[in-house]
Design a protein around this motif. Structure first.
Motif, PDB file in Angstrom:
ATOM      1  N   SER A   1     -28.678  53.885   8.669  1.00 43.34           N
ATOM      2  CA  SER A   1     -29.253  52.883   7.774  1.00 43.34           C
ATOM      3  C   SER A   1     -30.545  52.380   8.419  1.00 43.34           C
ATOM      4  O   SER A   1     -30.750  52.563   9.627  1.00 43.34           O
ATOM      5  CB  SER A   1     -28.270  51.733   7.555  1.00 43.34           C
ATOM      6  OG  SER A   1     -28.705  50.939   6.457  1.00 43.34           O
ATOM      7  N   ASP A   2     -31.415  51.760   7.622  1.00 45.60           N
ATOM      8  CA  ASP A   2     -32.729  51.353   8.125  1.00 45.60           C
ATOM      9  C   ASP A   2     -32.653  50.031   8.879  1.00 45.60           C
ATOM     10  O   ASP A   2     -31.746  49.225   8.656  1.00 45.60           O
ATOM     11  CB  ASP A   2     -33.713  51.230   6.958  1.00 45.60           C
ATOM     12  CG  ASP A   2     -33.828  52.536   6.187  1.00 45.60           C
ATOM     13  OD1 ASP A   2     -33.818  53.597   6.838  1.00 45.60           O
ATOM     14  OD2 ASP A   2     -33.920  52.495   4.940  1.00 45.60           O
ATOM     15  N   ILE A   3     -33.642  49.791   9.747  1.00 43.38           N
ATOM     16  CA  ILE A   3     -33.615  48.572  10.566  1.00 43.38           C
ATOM     17  C   ILE A   3     -34.908  47.770  10.524  1.00 43.38           C
ATOM     18  O   ILE A   3     -34.987  46.705  11.131  1.00 43.38           O
ATOM     19  CB  ILE A   3     -33.279  48.887  12.044  1.00 43.38           C
ATOM     20  CG1 ILE A   3     -34.302  49.862  12.659  1.00 43.38           C
ATOM     21  CG2 ILE A   3     -31.864  49.426  12.184  1.00 43.38           C
ATOM     22  CD1 ILE A   3     -34.167  50.003  14.187  1.00 43.38           C
TER      23      ILE A   3
ATOM     24  N   GLY B   1     -37.443  41.115   3.985  1.00 44.03           N
ATOM     25  CA  GLY B   1     -37.598  40.989   2.539  1.00 44.03           C
ATOM     26  C   GLY B   1     -37.100  42.202   1.774  1.00 44.03           C
ATOM     27  O   GLY B   1     -37.593  42.519   0.696  1.00 44.03           O
ATOM     28  N   GLU B   2     -36.153  42.893   2.339  1.00 49.46           N
ATOM     29  CA  GLU B   2     -35.420  43.913   1.590  1.00 49.46           C
ATOM     30  C   GLU B   2     -33.973  43.944   2.054  1.00 49.46           C
ATOM     31  O   GLU B   2     -33.118  44.486   1.367  1.00 49.46           O
ATOM     32  CB  GLU B   2     -36.066  45.298   1.738  1.00 49.46           C
ATOM     33  CG  GLU B   2     -35.542  46.251   0.662  1.00 49.46           C
ATOM     34  CD  GLU B   2     -36.233  47.586   0.638  1.00 49.46           C
ATOM     35  OE1 GLU B   2     -37.388  47.627   0.182  1.00 49.46           O
ATOM     36  OE2 GLU B   2     -35.618  48.580   1.062  1.00 49.46           O
ATOM     37  N   GLY B   3     -33.707  43.359   3.203  1.00 46.20           N
ATOM     38  CA  GLY B   3     -32.319  43.293   3.669  1.00 46.20           C
ATOM     39  C   GLY B   3     -31.941  44.379   4.642  1.00 46.20           C
ATOM     40  O   GLY B   3     -30.750  44.641   4.855  1.00 46.20           O
ATOM     41  N   HIS B   4     -32.934  45.026   5.286  1.00 45.26           N
ATOM     42  CA  HIS B   4     -32.631  46.066   6.274  1.00 45.26           C
ATOM     43  C   HIS B   4     -31.923  45.520   7.512  1.00 45.26           C
ATOM     44  O   HIS B   4     -31.513  46.302   8.362  1.00 45.26           O
ATOM     45  CB  HIS B   4     -33.922  46.776   6.702  1.00 45.26           C
ATOM     46  CG  HIS B   4     -34.443  47.752   5.690  1.00 45.26           C
ATOM     47  ND1 HIS B   4     -35.528  48.548   5.909  1.00 45.26           N
ATOM     48  CD2 HIS B   4     -34.019  48.067   4.442  1.00 45.26           C
ATOM     49  CE1 HIS B   4     -35.762  49.304   4.858  1.00 45.26           C
ATOM     50  NE2 HIS B   4     -34.859  49.018   3.944  1.00 45.26           N
ATOM     51  N   ASN B   5     -31.806  44.195   7.615  1.00 43.70           N
ATOM     52  CA  ASN B   5     -31.080  43.626   8.759  1.00 43.70           C
ATOM     53  C   ASN B   5     -29.570  43.883   8.674  1.00 43.70           C
ATOM     54  O   ASN B   5     -28.869  43.769   9.669  1.00 43.70           O
ATOM     55  CB  ASN B   5     -31.324  42.112   8.840  1.00 43.70           C
ATOM     56  CG  ASN B   5     -30.865  41.376   7.596  1.00 43.70           C
ATOM     57  OD1 ASN B   5     -31.306  41.717   6.495  1.00 43.70           O
ATOM     58  ND2 ASN B   5     -29.989  40.400   7.737  1.00 43.70           N
TER      59      ASN B   5
ATOM     60  N   ALA C   1     -26.594  54.304   4.164  1.00 41.78           N
ATOM     61  CA  ALA C   1     -26.272  53.087   3.414  1.00 41.78           C
ATOM     62  C   ALA C   1     -27.525  52.256   3.233  1.00 41.78           C
ATOM     63  O   ALA C   1     -28.377  52.204   4.123  1.00 41.78           O
ATOM     64  CB  ALA C   1     -25.216  52.278   4.159  1.00 41.78           C
ATOM     65  N   HIS C   2     -27.643  51.631   2.071  1.00 41.35           N
ATOM     66  CA  HIS C   2     -28.786  50.762   1.805  1.00 41.35           C
ATOM     67  C   HIS C   2     -28.311  49.520   1.072  1.00 41.35           C
ATOM     68  O   HIS C   2     -27.490  49.586   0.173  1.00 41.35           O
ATOM     69  CB  HIS C   2     -29.849  51.486   0.972  1.00 41.35           C
ATOM     70  CG  HIS C   2     -31.179  50.797   1.021  1.00 41.35           C
ATOM     71  ND1 HIS C   2     -31.467  49.689   0.262  1.00 41.35           N
ATOM     72  CD2 HIS C   2     -32.269  51.036   1.770  1.00 41.35           C
ATOM     73  CE1 HIS C   2     -32.697  49.280   0.538  1.00 41.35           C
ATOM     74  NE2 HIS C   2     -33.209  50.084   1.449  1.00 41.35           N
ATOM     75  N   VAL C   3     -28.859  48.373   1.481  1.00 36.17           N
ATOM     76  CA  VAL C   3     -28.533  47.109   0.825  1.00 36.17           C
ATOM     77  C   VAL C   3     -28.889  47.195  -0.660  1.00 36.17           C
ATOM     78  O   VAL C   3     -29.838  47.847  -1.056  1.00 36.17           O
ATOM     79  CB  VAL C   3     -29.293  45.956   1.512  1.00 36.17           C
ATOM     80  CG1 VAL C   3     -30.794  46.189   1.479  1.00 36.17           C
ATOM     81  CG2 VAL C   3     -28.939  44.613   0.910  1.00 36.17           C
TER      82      VAL C   3
ATOM     83  N   ALA D   1     -38.833  52.352  10.858  1.00 34.03           N
ATOM     84  CA  ALA D   1     -40.069  52.365  10.049  1.00 34.03           C
ATOM     85  C   ALA D   1     -39.866  52.985   8.672  1.00 34.03           C
ATOM     86  O   ALA D   1     -40.729  53.713   8.180  1.00 34.03           O
ATOM     87  CB  ALA D   1     -41.189  53.089  10.796  1.00 34.03           C
ATOM     88  N   GLU D   2     -38.755  52.665   8.019  1.00 33.10           N
ATOM     89  CA  GLU D   2     -38.525  53.228   6.674  1.00 33.10           C
ATOM     90  C   GLU D   2     -39.578  52.733   5.702  1.00 33.10           C
ATOM     91  O   GLU D   2     -39.998  53.460   4.809  1.00 33.10           O
ATOM     92  CB  GLU D   2     -37.127  52.869   6.157  1.00 33.10           C
ATOM     93  CG  GLU D   2     -36.767  53.581   4.843  1.00 33.10           C
ATOM     94  CD  GLU D   2     -37.330  52.925   3.598  1.00 33.10           C
ATOM     95  OE1 GLU D   2     -37.588  53.656   2.610  1.00 33.10           O
ATOM     96  OE2 GLU D   2     -37.533  51.708   3.571  1.00 33.10           O
ATOM     97  N   GLU D   3     -39.992  51.480   5.877  1.00 32.52           N
ATOM     98  CA  GLU D   3     -40.972  50.923   4.944  1.00 32.52           C
ATOM     99  C   GLU D   3     -42.321  51.627   5.065  1.00 32.52           C
ATOM    100  O   GLU D   3     -43.167  51.495   4.195  1.00 32.52           O
ATOM    101  CB  GLU D   3     -41.122  49.411   5.164  1.00 32.52           C
ATOM    102  CG  GLU D   3     -39.821  48.618   4.964  1.00 32.52           C
ATOM    103  CD  GLU D   3     -39.289  48.648   3.543  1.00 32.52           C
ATOM    104  OE1 GLU D   3     -39.916  49.293   2.671  1.00 32.52           O
ATOM    105  OE2 GLU D   3     -38.242  48.028   3.285  1.00 32.52           O
ATOM    106  N   LEU D   4     -42.512  52.363   6.141  1.00 31.13           N
ATOM    107  CA  LEU D   4     -43.719  53.177   6.304  1.00 31.13           C
ATOM    108  C   LEU D   4     -43.409  54.647   5.998  1.00 31.13           C
ATOM    109  O   LEU D   4     -44.281  55.494   6.156  1.00 31.13           O
ATOM    110  CB  LEU D   4     -44.249  53.051   7.741  1.00 31.13           C
ATOM    111  CG  LEU D   4     -44.641  51.641   8.190  1.00 31.13           C
ATOM    112  CD1 LEU D   4     -44.909  51.604   9.686  1.00 31.13           C
ATOM    113  CD2 LEU D   4     -45.872  51.178   7.430  1.00 31.13           C
TER     114      LEU D   4
HETATM  115 ZN   LIG Z   1     -35.085  49.910   2.141  1.00 33.53          ZN
END
Ligand SMILES: [Zn+2]
Length: 526
Positions: free
Chosen positions: A103-105, A131-135, A193-195, A168-171
């Protein structure tokens, strides 16, 4: 749909030995209980990563924190994989299938937000935020993996796990490089998995665009802009020329494409002809070939803009994403578990906070869902495109993969905006991750104990997915992960952000540390 699921379940039951199927049910219940018992540490992890809020390639604290937890729990951690300092793998087990879980971080620039507050309230002004919930994603995956490991140890089940974070998924910055570095060699299947605001999964072409992220840097020559402008060659002119040309060309591009850019460097001061300027483009289209053509067109136009302005141009690929394609047998297995787990028990406070976010920000009112989403199929989607991209696509075209969406956020918020961060360190995020972790753990155990499921997943990957298209990224051999991104920005911001890091030794929750009452006052409507 219901009939299809029943038939699929029946087929698996017939193919698997009866004793194993019965054991499957019992061990899945054990794994779900194992997740439930971790609700507290899961909440701490989600809050901790929320407070770090690190953008792409600078997930230094986040990565070290998560890798250490995995190491303490008996996983073998390899840090800095694929030439990316914040990437790692954490492996455990022996024999059996190798299942990857990720999952992304990363966070997003400029969307810092105090959690549990329904109006815009940056935690650290100007800082990145979740601001997307990657936490929540890797904490959720870690809770699932720890539960699975305990069950497998207890019952002496063969099988291996490999956890990996999406850096760096957002990139769209890393997964194509993970694949190129061979991270998924020998992996039998992958659960990502993604929020989400819904709890569900899907298969087939998921309607996400392929994408190329590329920065064009134009090189000119400085001169006094008033005294001797004829000596100069403006790199900024080239940037503007490229944007103008691209936007004229846009009318004649396939309607399926989406493209957008920012000017990262527009020069220094007006009386110096800019010798250096750059623009950063995202090119998106529905499949491998279409996005490659779009990239070629962008390169051509950049070259033309350089020619027109007497400058030269170089480019750096900053990221890539393949279109997303979900594996049907895995999605059906996961969906049966999602249905069995069901939605979290939302409290009146959870529903009140969701309503507060929607009211305060002028969003359509919609309660937190109390039923799971339908299984998303090519038929239910009807070929609709989402527009956005996710570099999990590169993994999806390498090994059988699904994305499980878990319900940790509030309906109708704006992603990549502070409103999407408001609930991400509150009980809404915590409870959504608990149900998500249960579904992931149960699906992993399905794969560990049902060889037929892994075989079916591979057959679908080969016979259905590979017939639709094949993996063809635009990466050239000398393209490298853009690990320098956000470095100077974070060097500036980190000292202020550090003061707000969550200290779980002193506070049970991040909300308590921040003195935020939950669900807080009912805001006035917009
Ligand atoms: Zn995402």
């Amino acid at each position: 749909m219901y009939a299809v699921r029943v038939l699929a379940g029946f087929a698996l039951a017939v193919q698997a030995p009866a004793a194993q199927a019965a054991a499957g049910k019992a061990i899945k219940a054990e794994a779900a209980a194992g997740v439930e018992a971790q609700a507290k540490p899961l909440q701490v992890m989600i809050d901790q990563v929320f407070s770090y809020a690190e953008p792409g390639f600078q997930e230094v604290r986040t990565s070290a924190y998560l890798a250490d937890i995995l190491e303490k729990n008996g996983f073998t951690v390899t840090r800095g994989v694929a030439g990316i300092p914040t990437a790692f793998t954490a492996t455990w087990g022996s024999g059996g299938p190798l299942i990857a879980l990720g999952s992304d971080i990363d966070g997003l620039l400029g969307v810092s937000q105090t959690p549990g507050v329904a109006t815009l309230a940056p935690l650290t002004p100007g800082a990145p935020g979740h601001g997307e919930g990657h936490n929540s994603g890797m904490p959720m995956i870690i809770a699932a993996a720890i539960a699975v490991k305990a069950v497998m140890e207890k019952h002496h089940l063969p099988g291996r796990l490999m956890l990996w974070p999406g850096v760096a998924e957002e990139l769209l910055g890393t997964k194509a490089f993970y694949v190129r570095a061979g991270l998924f060699k020998g992996v039998d299947a992958c659960i990502f998995a993604h929020v989400n605001t819904a709890f569900g999964t899907g298969y087939g072409d998921l309607g996400m665009n392929a994408m190329v992220s590329v920065e064009y840097t134009f090189h000119g020559k400085t001169a006094h802009a008033a005294a001797m402008p004829w000596e100069g060659r403006s790199a900024l002119d080239a940037v503007e020329m490229m944007d103008l040309a691209w936007n004229f060309r846009r009318e004649h591009l396939p309607v399926s494409q989406r493209s957008h850019d920012v000017i990262g460097n527009g020069g220094g001061q007006p009386n110096v002809v800019p010798a250096l300027a750059s623009n950063w483009y995202y090119f998106r289209d529905k499949d491998f070939a279409a996005v490659r053509t779009l990239y070629d067109t962008g390169n051509e136009i950049a070259g033309a803009a350089a020619k027109a302005t007497g400058t030269t141009v170089t480019r750096q690929l900053l990221g890539y994403a393949a279109p997303n394609f979900g594996n049907k047998p895995l999605a059906e297995a996961a969906y049966a578990n999602i249905r069995a787990v069901g939605m979290p028990q939302w409290s009146a406070a959870d529903q009140a906070f969701a309503r507060s976010i929607q009211t305060a920000n002028g969003f359509r009112l919609q309660p937190l869902a109390t039923t799971v989403a339908p299984l998303s199929t090519p038929e239910t989607r009807g070929g609709a495109s989402i527009g956005a991209s996710d570099d999990i696509g590169d993994v999806m075209w390498t090994v059988p993969t699904i994305t499980i969406g878990y319900p940790s956020n509030v309906p109708n918020i704006i992603f990549h905006h502070a409103t999407a961060a408001m609930a991400m360190a509150t009980p809404i995020a915590h409870k959504g991750a608990v149900v998500g972790a249960k579904a992931v753990a149960m699906t992993v155990l399905d794969m560990m104990t049902t060889p037929q499921l892994v075989a079916d997943a591979k057959r679908y990957f080969t016979d259905v997915q590979q017939k639709a298209d094949h993996y063809d990224p635009v990466l050239a051999p000398d393209d490298r992960p853009a690990i320098h991104r956000n470095e100077t920005l974070m060097a500036d911001l980190r000292p202020a952000m550090e003061k707000r890091y969550y200290d779980p030794a002193r506070y049970p929750t991040y909300l308590e540390q921040l003195g935020v009452a939950y669900p807080g006052p009912t805001p006035a409507g917009k």
